[in-house]
Write a protein that holds these residues in place. Structure first.
Motif, PDB file in Angstrom:
ATOM      1  N   GLY A 131      -7.904 -35.373 -27.191  1.00 47.60           N
ATOM      2  CA  GLY A 131      -8.378 -36.740 -27.007  1.00 47.60           C
ATOM      3  C   GLY A 131      -7.292 -37.777 -27.237  1.00 47.60           C
ATOM      4  O   GLY A 131      -7.300 -38.848 -26.629  1.00 47.60           O
ATOM      5  N   ALA A 132      -6.340 -37.472 -28.107  1.00 47.95           N
ATOM      6  CA  ALA A 132      -5.254 -38.409 -28.392  1.00 47.95           C
ATOM      7  C   ALA A 132      -4.174 -38.392 -27.311  1.00 47.95           C
ATOM      8  O   ALA A 132      -3.381 -39.320 -27.218  1.00 47.95           O
ATOM      9  CB  ALA A 132      -4.626 -38.084 -29.747  1.00 47.95           C
ATOM     10  N   ASN A 133      -4.155 -37.347 -26.503  1.00 50.59           N
ATOM     11  CA  ASN A 133      -3.144 -37.210 -25.468  1.00 50.59           C
ATOM     12  C   ASN A 133      -3.646 -37.886 -24.187  1.00 50.59           C
ATOM     13  O   ASN A 133      -4.558 -37.393 -23.522  1.00 50.59           O
ATOM     14  CB  ASN A 133      -2.856 -35.723 -25.229  1.00 50.59           C
ATOM     15  N   LYS A 134      -3.052 -39.001 -23.830  1.00 51.03           N
ATOM     16  CA  LYS A 134      -3.506 -39.790 -22.675  1.00 51.03           C
ATOM     17  C   LYS A 134      -3.350 -39.031 -21.357  1.00 51.03           C
ATOM     18  O   LYS A 134      -4.170 -39.178 -20.457  1.00 51.03           O
ATOM     19  CB  LYS A 134      -2.747 -41.117 -22.599  1.00 51.03           C
ATOM     20  N   SER A 135      -2.320 -38.191 -21.233  1.00 50.65           N
ATOM     21  CA  SER A 135      -2.128 -37.466 -19.973  1.00 50.65           C
ATOM     22  C   SER A 135      -3.205 -36.397 -19.789  1.00 50.65           C
ATOM     23  O   SER A 135      -3.593 -36.098 -18.665  1.00 50.65           O
ATOM     24  CB  SER A 135      -0.733 -36.840 -19.904  1.00 50.65           C
ATOM     25  N   VAL A 136      -3.704 -35.829 -20.882  1.00 48.85           N
ATOM     26  CA  VAL A 136      -4.790 -34.853 -20.776  1.00 48.85           C
ATOM     27  C   VAL A 136      -6.053 -35.550 -20.287  1.00 48.85           C
ATOM     28  O   VAL A 136      -6.741 -35.061 -19.385  1.00 48.85           O
ATOM     29  CB  VAL A 136      -5.035 -34.142 -22.133  1.00 48.85           C
ATOM     30  N   ILE A 137      -6.359 -36.698 -20.874  1.00 44.62           N
ATOM     31  CA  ILE A 137      -7.556 -37.450 -20.462  1.00 44.62           C
ATOM     32  C   ILE A 137      -7.434 -37.875 -19.004  1.00 44.62           C
ATOM     33  O   ILE A 137      -8.396 -37.794 -18.237  1.00 44.62           O
ATOM     34  CB  ILE A 137      -7.767 -38.673 -21.379  1.00 44.62           C
ATOM     35  N   LYS A 138      -6.247 -38.310 -18.601  1.00 39.42           N
ATOM     36  CA  LYS A 138      -6.021 -38.769 -17.240  1.00 39.42           C
ATOM     37  C   LYS A 138      -6.177 -37.625 -16.226  1.00 39.42           C
ATOM     38  O   LYS A 138      -6.686 -37.826 -15.127  1.00 39.42           O
ATOM     39  CB  LYS A 138      -4.608 -39.361 -17.146  1.00 39.42           C
ATOM     40  N   ILE A 167      -7.636 -30.437 -14.667  1.00 39.32           N
ATOM     41  CA  ILE A 167      -7.651 -29.365 -15.662  1.00 39.32           C
ATOM     42  C   ILE A 167      -8.968 -28.606 -15.577  1.00 39.32           C
ATOM     43  O   ILE A 167      -8.997 -27.373 -15.640  1.00 39.32           O
ATOM     44  CB  ILE A 167      -7.419 -29.936 -17.079  1.00 39.32           C
ATOM     45  N   GLY A 168     -10.065 -29.308 -15.415  1.00 41.51           N
ATOM     46  CA  GLY A 168     -11.372 -28.672 -15.286  1.00 41.51           C
ATOM     47  C   GLY A 168     -11.472 -27.799 -14.048  1.00 41.51           C
ATOM     48  O   GLY A 168     -12.019 -26.695 -14.098  1.00 41.51           O
ATOM     49  N   ALA A 169     -10.937 -28.287 -12.935  1.00 40.75           N
ATOM     50  CA  ALA A 169     -10.975 -27.516 -11.689  1.00 40.75           C
ATOM     51  C   ALA A 169     -10.157 -26.232 -11.819  1.00 40.75           C
ATOM     52  O   ALA A 169     -10.597 -25.156 -11.402  1.00 40.75           O
ATOM     53  CB  ALA A 169     -10.459 -28.357 -10.526  1.00 40.75           C
ATOM     54  N   VAL A 170      -8.987 -26.332 -12.413  1.00 39.00           N
ATOM     55  CA  VAL A 170      -8.155 -25.144 -12.615  1.00 39.00           C
ATOM     56  C   VAL A 170      -8.836 -24.175 -13.576  1.00 39.00           C
ATOM     57  O   VAL A 170      -8.846 -22.955 -13.351  1.00 39.00           O
ATOM     58  CB  VAL A 170      -6.754 -25.551 -13.140  1.00 39.00           C
ATOM     59  N   SER A 171      -9.444 -24.694 -14.619  1.00 41.37           N
ATOM     60  CA  SER A 171     -10.110 -23.853 -15.608  1.00 41.37           C
ATOM     61  C   SER A 171     -11.292 -23.098 -15.010  1.00 41.37           C
ATOM     62  O   SER A 171     -11.449 -21.899 -15.248  1.00 41.37           O
ATOM     63  CB  SER A 171     -10.591 -24.698 -16.785  1.00 41.37           C
TER      64      SER A 171
END
Length: 93
Positions: free
Chosen positions: A48-55, A60-64
């Motif tokens: 949650g603290a990592n802005k690039s993960v949120i962006k 990420i969900g599609a790959v997962s």
């Protein structure tokens, strides 16, 4: 990383050489559950603290989900092939 491997090895050795009582196993179970919950919470805070993960959450969900589906699918196919091979060999004996 060495701390994790050492902890895992020590835990495995204790589990192998010492038999835990029912009460000790229940306590160990509670400690493990707390550890997993704390780990998941920490990972959530970090993500949650990592802005690039949120962006990039959608990508990420599609790959997962693709990885999960393909892993499951190929596991089922491999089990089917191996089971058929061994079932045919055991029927002919």
């Amino acid at each position: 990383m060495w701390t994790i491997l050492l902890s895992l090895s020590v835990g495995a050795a204790i589990g192998y050489f010492f038999k835990l009582s029912h009460k000790q196993k229940k306590i160990n179970n509670k400690i493990q559950q707390f550890g997993v919950i704390f780990l998941l919470f920490s990972m959530g805070v970090s993500a949650g603290a990592n802005k690039s993960v949120i962006k990039n959450l959608k990508n990420i969900g599609a790959v997962s989900i693709t990885f999960a589906i393909l892993t499951s699918l190929f596991s089922i196919i491999l089990v089917f092939i191996v089971t058929n091979k061994f079932m045919k060999e055991s029927d002919s004996k």
